[in-house]
Motif scaffolding. Structure first.
Motif, PDB file in Angstrom:
ATOM      1  N   SER A  79      11.404  15.432 -12.160  1.00  0.00           N
ATOM      2  CA  SER A  79      11.136  16.511 -12.215  1.00  0.00           C
ATOM      3  C   SER A  79      11.446  17.531 -13.207  1.00  0.00           C
ATOM      4  O   SER A  79      12.032  17.178 -14.201  1.00  0.00           O
ATOM      5  N   GLU A  80      11.124  18.702 -13.173  1.00  0.00           N
ATOM      6  CA  GLU A  80      11.297  19.651 -14.160  1.00  0.00           C
ATOM      7  C   GLU A  80      12.723  19.841 -14.170  1.00  0.00           C
ATOM      8  O   GLU A  80      13.394  20.016 -15.280  1.00  0.00           O
ATOM      9  N   ASP A  81      13.604  19.838 -13.179  1.00  0.00           N
ATOM     10  CA  ASP A  81      15.004  20.034 -12.965  1.00  0.00           C
ATOM     11  C   ASP A  81      15.603  18.933 -13.746  1.00  0.00           C
ATOM     12  O   ASP A  81      16.620  19.276 -14.414  1.00  0.00           O
ATOM     13  N   ALA A  82      15.244  17.645 -13.562  1.00  0.00           N
ATOM     14  CA  ALA A  82      15.729  16.693 -14.112  1.00  0.00           C
ATOM     15  C   ALA A  82      15.586  16.549 -15.608  1.00  0.00           C
ATOM     16  O   ALA A  82      16.701  16.502 -16.616  1.00  0.00           O
ATOM     17  N   LEU A  83      14.454  17.091 -16.190  1.00  0.00           N
ATOM     18  CA  LEU A  83      14.205  17.328 -17.573  1.00  0.00           C
ATOM     19  C   LEU A  83      15.215  18.489 -18.159  1.00  0.00           C
ATOM     20  O   LEU A  83      15.955  18.191 -19.372  1.00  0.00           O
ATOM     21  N   VAL A  84      15.228  19.737 -17.340  1.00  0.00           N
ATOM     22  CA  VAL A  84      16.119  20.636 -17.865  1.00  0.00           C
ATOM     23  C   VAL A  84      17.637  20.131 -18.127  1.00  0.00           C
ATOM     24  O   VAL A  84      18.354  20.772 -18.957  1.00  0.00           O
ATOM     25  N   ASN A  85      18.183  19.508 -16.882  1.00  0.00           N
ATOM     26  CA  ASN A  85      19.368  19.074 -16.793  1.00  0.00           C
ATOM     27  C   ASN A  85      19.835  18.071 -18.154  1.00  0.00           C
ATOM     28  O   ASN A  85      20.869  18.283 -18.408  1.00  0.00           O
ATOM     29  N   ALA A  86      18.686  17.411 -18.453  1.00  0.00           N
ATOM     30  CA  ALA A  86      18.799  16.359 -19.525  1.00  0.00           C
ATOM     31  C   ALA A  86      18.897  16.930 -20.863  1.00  0.00           C
ATOM     32  O   ALA A  86      19.375  16.426 -21.715  1.00  0.00           O
ATOM     33  N   ARG A  87      18.474  18.044 -21.048  1.00  0.00           N
ATOM     34  CA  ARG A  87      18.256  18.995 -22.332  1.00  0.00           C
ATOM     35  C   ARG A  87      19.633  18.902 -23.022  1.00  0.00           C
ATOM     36  O   ARG A  87      19.656  18.606 -24.432  1.00  0.00           O
ATOM     37  N   PRO A  88      21.009  19.423 -22.560  1.00  0.00           N
ATOM     38  CA  PRO A  88      21.891  19.112 -23.426  1.00  0.00           C
ATOM     39  C   PRO A  88      22.457  17.420 -24.176  1.00  0.00           C
ATOM     40  O   PRO A  88      22.616  17.504 -25.348  1.00  0.00           O
TER      41      PRO A  88
ATOM     42  N   PHE B  75       0.777  -1.318  -0.071  1.00  0.00           N
ATOM     43  CA  PHE B  75      -0.164   0.020   0.004  1.00  0.00           C
ATOM     44  C   PHE B  75       0.867   1.033  -0.131  1.00  0.00           C
ATOM     45  O   PHE B  75       0.771   2.160  -0.883  1.00  0.00           O
ATOM     46  N   PHE B  76       1.682   1.143   0.875  1.00  0.00           N
ATOM     47  CA  PHE B  76       2.647   2.498   1.057  1.00  0.00           C
ATOM     48  C   PHE B  76       3.584   2.608  -0.277  1.00  0.00           C
ATOM     49  O   PHE B  76       3.638   3.804  -0.549  1.00  0.00           O
ATOM     50  N   ASN B  77       4.253   1.596  -0.705  1.00  0.00           N
ATOM     51  CA  ASN B  77       5.040   1.565  -1.930  1.00  0.00           C
ATOM     52  C   ASN B  77       4.247   2.044  -3.304  1.00  0.00           C
ATOM     53  O   ASN B  77       4.881   2.832  -3.983  1.00  0.00           O
ATOM     54  N   PHE B  78       2.997   1.617  -3.219  1.00  0.00           N
ATOM     55  CA  PHE B  78       2.132   1.995  -4.181  1.00  0.00           C
ATOM     56  C   PHE B  78       1.738   3.581  -4.327  1.00  0.00           C
ATOM     57  O   PHE B  78       2.199   4.107  -5.186  1.00  0.00           O
ATOM     58  N   HIS B  79       1.574   4.020  -3.091  1.00  0.00           N
ATOM     59  CA  HIS B  79       1.544   5.732  -3.009  1.00  0.00           C
ATOM     60  C   HIS B  79       2.443   6.334  -3.070  1.00  0.00           C
ATOM     61  O   HIS B  79       2.701   7.295  -3.645  1.00  0.00           O
ATOM     62  N   LYS B  80       3.729   5.655  -2.760  1.00  0.00           N
ATOM     63  CA  LYS B  80       4.874   6.405  -2.780  1.00  0.00           C
ATOM     64  C   LYS B  80       5.227   6.610  -4.444  1.00  0.00           C
ATOM     65  O   LYS B  80       5.549   7.586  -5.052  1.00  0.00           O
ATOM     66  N   ILE B  81       5.300   5.356  -4.908  1.00  0.00           N
ATOM     67  CA  ILE B  81       5.635   5.359  -6.709  1.00  0.00           C
ATOM     68  C   ILE B  81       4.570   6.387  -7.324  1.00  0.00           C
ATOM     69  O   ILE B  81       5.046   7.357  -8.037  1.00  0.00           O
ATOM     70  N   ILE B  82       3.058   6.176  -7.264  1.00  0.00           N
ATOM     71  CA  ILE B  82       2.218   6.989  -7.834  1.00  0.00           C
ATOM     72  C   ILE B  82       2.462   8.469  -7.380  1.00  0.00           C
ATOM     73  O   ILE B  82       2.421   9.533  -8.146  1.00  0.00           O
ATOM     74  N   GLY B  83       2.876   8.990  -6.186  1.00  0.00           N
ATOM     75  CA  GLY B  83       2.903  10.183  -5.983  1.00  0.00           C
ATOM     76  C   GLY B  83       4.202  10.579  -6.565  1.00  0.00           C
ATOM     77  O   GLY B  83       4.180  11.837  -7.137  1.00  0.00           O
ATOM     78  N   GLU B  84       5.502   9.861  -6.598  1.00  0.00           N
ATOM     79  CA  GLU B  84       6.600  10.587  -7.409  1.00  0.00           C
ATOM     80  C   GLU B  84       6.363  10.706  -8.998  1.00  0.00           C
ATOM     81  O   GLU B  84       6.501  11.510  -9.480  1.00  0.00           O
ATOM     82  N   PHE B  85       5.342   9.727  -9.316  1.00  0.00           N
ATOM     83  CA  PHE B  85       5.295   9.794 -10.627  1.00  0.00           C
ATOM     84  C   PHE B  85       4.140  10.923 -11.203  1.00  0.00           C
ATOM     85  O   PHE B  85       4.378  11.831 -11.933  1.00  0.00           O
ATOM     86  N   MET B  86       3.263  11.137 -10.546  1.00  0.00           N
ATOM     87  CA  MET B  86       2.162  12.143 -10.681  1.00  0.00           C
ATOM     88  C   MET B  86       2.833  13.447 -10.330  1.00  0.00           C
ATOM     89  O   MET B  86       2.424  14.496 -10.963  1.00  0.00           O
ATOM     90  N   SER B  87       3.745  13.700  -9.556  1.00  0.00           N
ATOM     91  CA  SER B  87       4.630  14.949  -9.575  1.00  0.00           C
ATOM     92  C   SER B  87       5.680  15.105 -10.596  1.00  0.00           C
ATOM     93  O   SER B  87       6.314  16.098 -10.398  1.00  0.00           O
ATOM     94  N   GLY B  88       5.694  14.428 -11.429  1.00  0.00           N
ATOM     95  CA  GLY B  88       6.819  14.556 -12.524  1.00  0.00           C
ATOM     96  C   GLY B  88       6.491  15.414 -13.718  1.00  0.00           C
ATOM     97  O   GLY B  88       5.658  15.814 -13.704  1.00  0.00           O
ATOM     98  N   PHE B  89       7.333  15.296 -14.548  1.00  0.00           N
ATOM     99  CA  PHE B  89       7.383  16.063 -15.969  1.00  0.00           C
ATOM    100  C   PHE B  89       7.499  15.005 -17.001  1.00  0.00           C
ATOM    101  O   PHE B  89       7.961  14.037 -16.959  1.00  0.00           O
ATOM    102  N   SER B  90       6.890  15.544 -18.177  1.00  0.00           N
ATOM    103  CA  SER B  90       6.940  14.895 -19.415  1.00  0.00           C
ATOM    104  C   SER B  90       7.368  15.430 -20.463  1.00  0.00           C
ATOM    105  O   SER B  90       7.287  16.895 -20.509  1.00  0.00           O
ATOM    106  N   ASN B  91       8.235  14.968 -21.523  1.00  0.00           N
ATOM    107  CA  ASN B  91       8.484  15.795 -22.643  1.00  0.00           C
ATOM    108  C   ASN B  91       7.951  14.977 -23.796  1.00  0.00           C
ATOM    109  O   ASN B  91       8.072  13.586 -23.709  1.00  0.00           O
ATOM    110  N   VAL B  92       7.494  15.573 -24.807  1.00  0.00           N
ATOM    111  CA  VAL B  92       7.147  15.008 -26.123  1.00  0.00           C
ATOM    112  C   VAL B  92       7.499  15.569 -27.177  1.00  0.00           C
ATOM    113  O   VAL B  92       7.462  16.893 -27.444  1.00  0.00           O
TER     114      VAL B  92
END
Length: 124
Positions: free
Chosen positions: A80-89, A16-33
């Motif tokens: 996170s948005e920072d992870a996405l920005v840092n990966a741009r190069p 239960f707690f791992n499910f919520h931890k994973i979903i919580g982290e993913f839901m607060s993430g960012f995406s690029n398309v």
């Protein structure tokens, strides 16, 4: 019987707690398309370049979708948005490896049609 019940209860709490931890982290993430149009006869080369990519720090999951005649969309999910920005190069470096296989989408866009933003919902 009490030991089995206790173990089952612990396992339920763990899941239960791992499910919520994973979903919580993913839901607060960012995406690029990113949309690409591949030059005629270059699709195999284009896909071969994608096979050379490795995950960047903070990248959760990425995939490539064939959406139409010589058209593809790459989707990435990030912690996170920072992870996405840092990966741009690194992403620009990857684009440089395949730029010769891509058609110009428009004079304003060039060879990619990129978008990015906060993930607001997930469903299965």
């Amino acid at each position: 019987i009490n030991n089995v019940f206790y173990f089952d209860k612990l396992l339920w709490h763990y899941n239960f707690f791992n499910f919520h931890k994973i979903i919580g982290e993913f839901m607060s993430g960012f995406s690029n398309v990113v949309r690409f149009v591949v030059k005629e006869g270059c699709e195999t080369d284009f896909i071969e370049v994608f096979k050379t990519f490795s995950n960047e720090e903070g990248e959760i999951y990425s995939f490539l979708v064939h959406t139409g005649d010589r058209e593809y969309v790459a989707v990435g999910t990030w912690e996170s948005e920072d992870a996405l920005v840092n990966a741009r190069p690194a992403m620009i470096g990857n684009l440089d490896k395949m730029r010769n296989f891509l058609e110009e989408i428009s004079s304003e866009l060039g060879v990619t049609d990129p978008r990015s933003g906060k993930i607001v919902m997930e469903w299965k």
